[in-house]
Scaffold this motif. Structure first.
Motif, PDB file in Angstrom:
ATOM      1  N   SER A  59       0.832  -1.205   0.000  1.00 39.59           N
ATOM      2  CA  SER A  59       0.000   0.000   0.000  1.00 39.59           C
ATOM      3  C   SER A  59       0.867   1.255   0.000  1.00 39.59           C
ATOM      4  O   SER A  59       0.379   2.351   0.271  1.00 39.59           O
ATOM      5  N   PHE A  60       2.170   1.115  -0.318  1.00 44.89           N
ATOM      6  CA  PHE A  60       3.072   2.258  -0.382  1.00 44.89           C
ATOM      7  C   PHE A  60       2.827   3.047  -1.662  1.00 44.89           C
ATOM      8  O   PHE A  60       2.554   2.471  -2.715  1.00 44.89           O
ATOM      9  N   SER A  61       2.920   4.385  -1.557  1.00 37.64           N
ATOM     10  CA  SER A  61       2.714   5.218  -2.742  1.00 37.64           C
ATOM     11  C   SER A  61       3.355   6.580  -2.555  1.00 37.64           C
ATOM     12  O   SER A  61       3.743   6.952  -1.447  1.00 37.64           O
ATOM     13  N   ALA A  62       3.441   7.311  -3.653  1.00 37.96           N
ATOM     14  CA  ALA A  62       3.952   8.684  -3.643  1.00 37.96           C
ATOM     15  C   ALA A  62       3.343   9.430  -4.822  1.00 37.96           C
ATOM     16  O   ALA A  62       2.993   8.820  -5.837  1.00 37.96           O
ATOM     17  N   CYS A  63       3.203  10.741  -4.673  1.00 36.06           N
ATOM     18  CA  CYS A  63       2.777  11.594  -5.787  1.00 36.06           C
ATOM     19  C   CYS A  63       4.009  12.245  -6.397  1.00 36.06           C
ATOM     20  O   CYS A  63       4.868  12.746  -5.677  1.00 36.06           O
ATOM     21  N   VAL A  64       4.079  12.208  -7.708  1.00 38.36           N
ATOM     22  CA  VAL A  64       5.165  12.833  -8.457  1.00 38.36           C
ATOM     23  C   VAL A  64       4.532  13.961  -9.262  1.00 38.36           C
ATOM     24  O   VAL A  64       3.846  13.725 -10.249  1.00 38.36           O
ATOM     25  N   ARG A  65       4.736  15.178  -8.808  1.00 38.55           N
ATOM     26  CA  ARG A  65       4.116  16.330  -9.474  1.00 38.55           C
ATOM     27  C   ARG A  65       5.111  16.924 -10.458  1.00 38.55           C
ATOM     28  O   ARG A  65       6.215  17.306 -10.083  1.00 38.55           O
ATOM     29  N   VAL A  66       4.699  16.958 -11.715  1.00 35.31           N
ATOM     30  CA  VAL A  66       5.571  17.438 -12.792  1.00 35.31           C
ATOM     31  C   VAL A  66       4.809  18.414 -13.670  1.00 35.31           C
ATOM     32  O   VAL A  66       3.573  18.431 -13.686  1.00 35.31           O
ATOM     33  N   ASP A  67       5.546  19.222 -14.426  1.00 38.34           N
ATOM     34  CA  ASP A  67       4.935  20.176 -15.353  1.00 38.34           C
ATOM     35  C   ASP A  67       4.352  19.494 -16.585  1.00 38.34           C
ATOM     36  O   ASP A  67       3.426  20.006 -17.197  1.00 38.34           O
ATOM     37  N   VAL A  69       3.318  15.661 -17.541  1.00 42.84           N
ATOM     38  CA  VAL A  69       3.168  14.231 -17.302  1.00 42.84           C
ATOM     39  C   VAL A  69       3.249  13.443 -18.607  1.00 42.84           C
ATOM     40  O   VAL A  69       3.744  12.315 -18.619  1.00 42.84           O
ATOM     41  N   ASP A  70       2.812  14.018 -19.706  1.00 47.29           N
ATOM     42  CA  ASP A  70       2.901  13.319 -20.991  1.00 47.29           C
ATOM     43  C   ASP A  70       4.360  13.117 -21.396  1.00 47.29           C
ATOM     44  O   ASP A  70       4.733  12.059 -21.900  1.00 47.29           O
ATOM     45  N   GLY A  98      -9.027  17.364 -11.485  1.00 47.38           N
ATOM     46  CA  GLY A  98      -8.222  18.488 -11.941  1.00 47.38           C
ATOM     47  C   GLY A  98      -6.790  18.208 -12.321  1.00 47.38           C
ATOM     48  O   GLY A  98      -6.002  19.143 -12.478  1.00 47.38           O
ATOM     49  N   PHE A  99      -6.424  16.955 -12.481  1.00 50.28           N
ATOM     50  CA  PHE A  99      -5.066  16.600 -12.873  1.00 50.28           C
ATOM     51  C   PHE A  99      -5.080  15.672 -14.074  1.00 50.28           C
ATOM     52  O   PHE A  99      -6.017  14.914 -14.280  1.00 50.28           O
ATOM     53  N   ARG A 100      -4.026  15.745 -14.862  1.00 51.87           N
ATOM     54  CA  ARG A 100      -3.733  14.722 -15.856  1.00 51.87           C
ATOM     55  C   ARG A 100      -2.751  13.783 -15.163  1.00 51.87           C
ATOM     56  O   ARG A 100      -1.800  14.239 -14.528  1.00 51.87           O
ATOM     57  N   ALA A 101      -2.992  12.477 -15.245  1.00 52.27           N
ATOM     58  CA  ALA A 101      -2.217  11.544 -14.435  1.00 52.27           C
ATOM     59  C   ALA A 101      -1.774  10.310 -15.211  1.00 52.27           C
ATOM     60  O   ALA A 101      -2.476   9.820 -16.091  1.00 52.27           O
ATOM     61  N   SER A 102      -0.602   9.837 -14.864  1.00 50.48           N
ATOM     62  CA  SER A 102      -0.071   8.558 -15.318  1.00 50.48           C
ATOM     63  C   SER A 102       0.344   7.809 -14.062  1.00 50.48           C
ATOM     64  O   SER A 102       0.667   8.425 -13.037  1.00 50.48           O
ATOM     65  N   TYR A 103       0.330   6.479 -14.128  1.00 51.62           N
ATOM     66  CA  TYR A 103       0.625   5.689 -12.942  1.00 51.62           C
ATOM     67  C   TYR A 103       1.738   4.697 -13.222  1.00 51.62           C
ATOM     68  O   TYR A 103       1.707   3.979 -14.225  1.00 51.62           O
ATOM     69  N   LEU A 104       2.706   4.669 -12.306  1.00 50.50           N
ATOM     70  CA  LEU A 104       3.801   3.712 -12.364  1.00 50.50           C
ATOM     71  C   LEU A 104       3.735   2.861 -11.104  1.00 50.50           C
ATOM     72  O   LEU A 104       3.626   3.396  -9.998  1.00 50.50           O
ATOM     73  N   VAL A 105       3.779   1.554 -11.265  1.00 50.98           N
ATOM     74  CA  VAL A 105       3.929   0.643 -10.132  1.00 50.98           C
ATOM     75  C   VAL A 105       5.283  -0.015 -10.305  1.00 50.98           C
ATOM     76  O   VAL A 105       5.576  -0.599 -11.358  1.00 50.98           O
ATOM     77  N   ASP A 106       6.126   0.121  -9.276  1.00 52.51           N
ATOM     78  CA  ASP A 106       7.477  -0.429  -9.379  1.00 52.51           C
ATOM     79  C   ASP A 106       7.490  -1.904  -8.973  1.00 52.51           C
ATOM     80  O   ASP A 106       6.459  -2.457  -8.572  1.00 52.51           O
ATOM     81  N   LEU A 111       3.152   2.466  -5.719  1.00 53.24           N
ATOM     82  CA  LEU A 111       2.447   3.228  -6.741  1.00 53.24           C
ATOM     83  C   LEU A 111       2.975   4.654  -6.765  1.00 53.24           C
ATOM     84  O   LEU A 111       2.972   5.340  -5.743  1.00 53.24           O
ATOM     85  N   LEU A 112       3.423   5.110  -7.938  1.00 58.13           N
ATOM     86  CA  LEU A 112       3.797   6.516  -8.127  1.00 58.13           C
ATOM     87  C   LEU A 112       2.719   7.152  -8.991  1.00 58.13           C
ATOM     88  O   LEU A 112       2.537   6.761 -10.152  1.00 58.13           O
ATOM     89  N   ARG A 113       1.976   8.092  -8.409  1.00 58.35           N
ATOM     90  CA  ARG A 113       0.953   8.836  -9.134  1.00 58.35           C
ATOM     91  C   ARG A 113       1.663  10.045  -9.745  1.00 58.35           C
ATOM     92  O   ARG A 113       2.048  10.968  -9.017  1.00 58.35           O
ATOM     93  N   CYS A 114       1.811  10.059 -11.044  1.00 63.38           N
ATOM     94  CA  CYS A 114       2.500  11.147 -11.739  1.00 63.38           C
ATOM     95  C   CYS A 114       1.432  12.130 -12.213  1.00 63.38           C
ATOM     96  O   CYS A 114       0.551  11.759 -12.988  1.00 63.38           O
ATOM     97  N   LEU A 115       1.517  13.381 -11.736  1.00 62.27           N
ATOM     98  CA  LEU A 115       0.410  14.320 -11.894  1.00 62.27           C
ATOM     99  C   LEU A 115       0.856  15.655 -12.472  1.00 62.27           C
ATOM    100  O   LEU A 115       1.886  16.209 -12.075  1.00 62.27           O
ATOM    101  N   THR A 116       0.036  16.175 -13.388  1.00 62.42           N
ATOM    102  CA  THR A 116       0.168  17.548 -13.875  1.00 62.42           C
ATOM    103  C   THR A 116      -1.171  18.233 -13.681  1.00 62.42           C
ATOM    104  O   THR A 116      -2.218  17.713 -14.113  1.00 62.42           O
ATOM    105  N   LYS A 117      -1.146  19.370 -13.023  1.00 64.02           N
ATOM    106  CA  LYS A 117      -2.368  20.135 -12.771  1.00 64.02           C
ATOM    107  C   LYS A 117      -2.924  20.664 -14.096  1.00 64.02           C
ATOM    108  O   LYS A 117      -2.198  21.237 -14.900  1.00 64.02           O
ATOM    109  N   LEU A 118      -4.219  20.443 -14.306  1.00 55.87           N
ATOM    110  CA  LEU A 118      -4.869  21.001 -15.488  1.00 55.87           C
ATOM    111  C   LEU A 118      -5.286  22.437 -15.194  1.00 55.87           C
ATOM    112  O   LEU A 118      -5.667  22.763 -14.088  1.00 55.87           O
TER     113      LEU A 118
END
Length: 119
Positions: A59-67, A69-70, A98-106, A111-118
């Motif tokens: 159940s480990f996770s982190a948010c990765v906020r980037v300018d 995400v694409d 309100g975010f565009r998101a991609s998901y990476l599971v290592d 889970l890394l939630r990769c997010l760009t604010k719309l």
């Protein structure tokens, strides 16, 4: 140094975790028997040993906020990760909240939630 917080995630095996993230453009900044730090530019993830972790029950996770995400997804897609299972990478989608998101599971099940604010 700019103020920041970095994610601390489990690693079943430091070598395998490092190899996985190196395929995504990360490099090792520090590694001993009890801690590992990987970075890709301003993205930093720190790992602690957790050899008995079941990646399918993590159940480990982190948010990765980037300018962009694409752009991040495109860079990581060269690693040819599957779209299902562990590990996996999913293509960006627009989220209702309100975010565009991609998901990476290592490979550790994190889970890394990769997010760009719309706008």
């Amino acid at each position: 140094m700019t103020d920041r917080i970095t994610a601390n995630l489990p690693a079943i095996d430091f070598g395998a975790t490092s190899e996985f993230y190196q395929a995504l453009g990360f490099k090792e900044d520090f590694h001993d028997s009890g801690w590992m730090i990987l970075s890709r530019g301003p993205l930093v993830i720190e790992f602690f040993p957790y050899p008995n972790l079941n990646p399918y029950q993590s159940s480990f996770s982190a948010c990765v906020r980037v300018d962009d995400v694409d752009g991040l997804y495109t860079a990581w897609a060269v690693a040819n990760l599957p779209k299902t299972g562990v590990p996996r990478l999913t293509a960006p989608v627009s989220e209702v909240w309100g975010f565009r998101a991609s998901y990476l599971v290592d490979p550790n099940g994190s889970l890394l939630r990769c997010l760009t604010k719309l706008d």
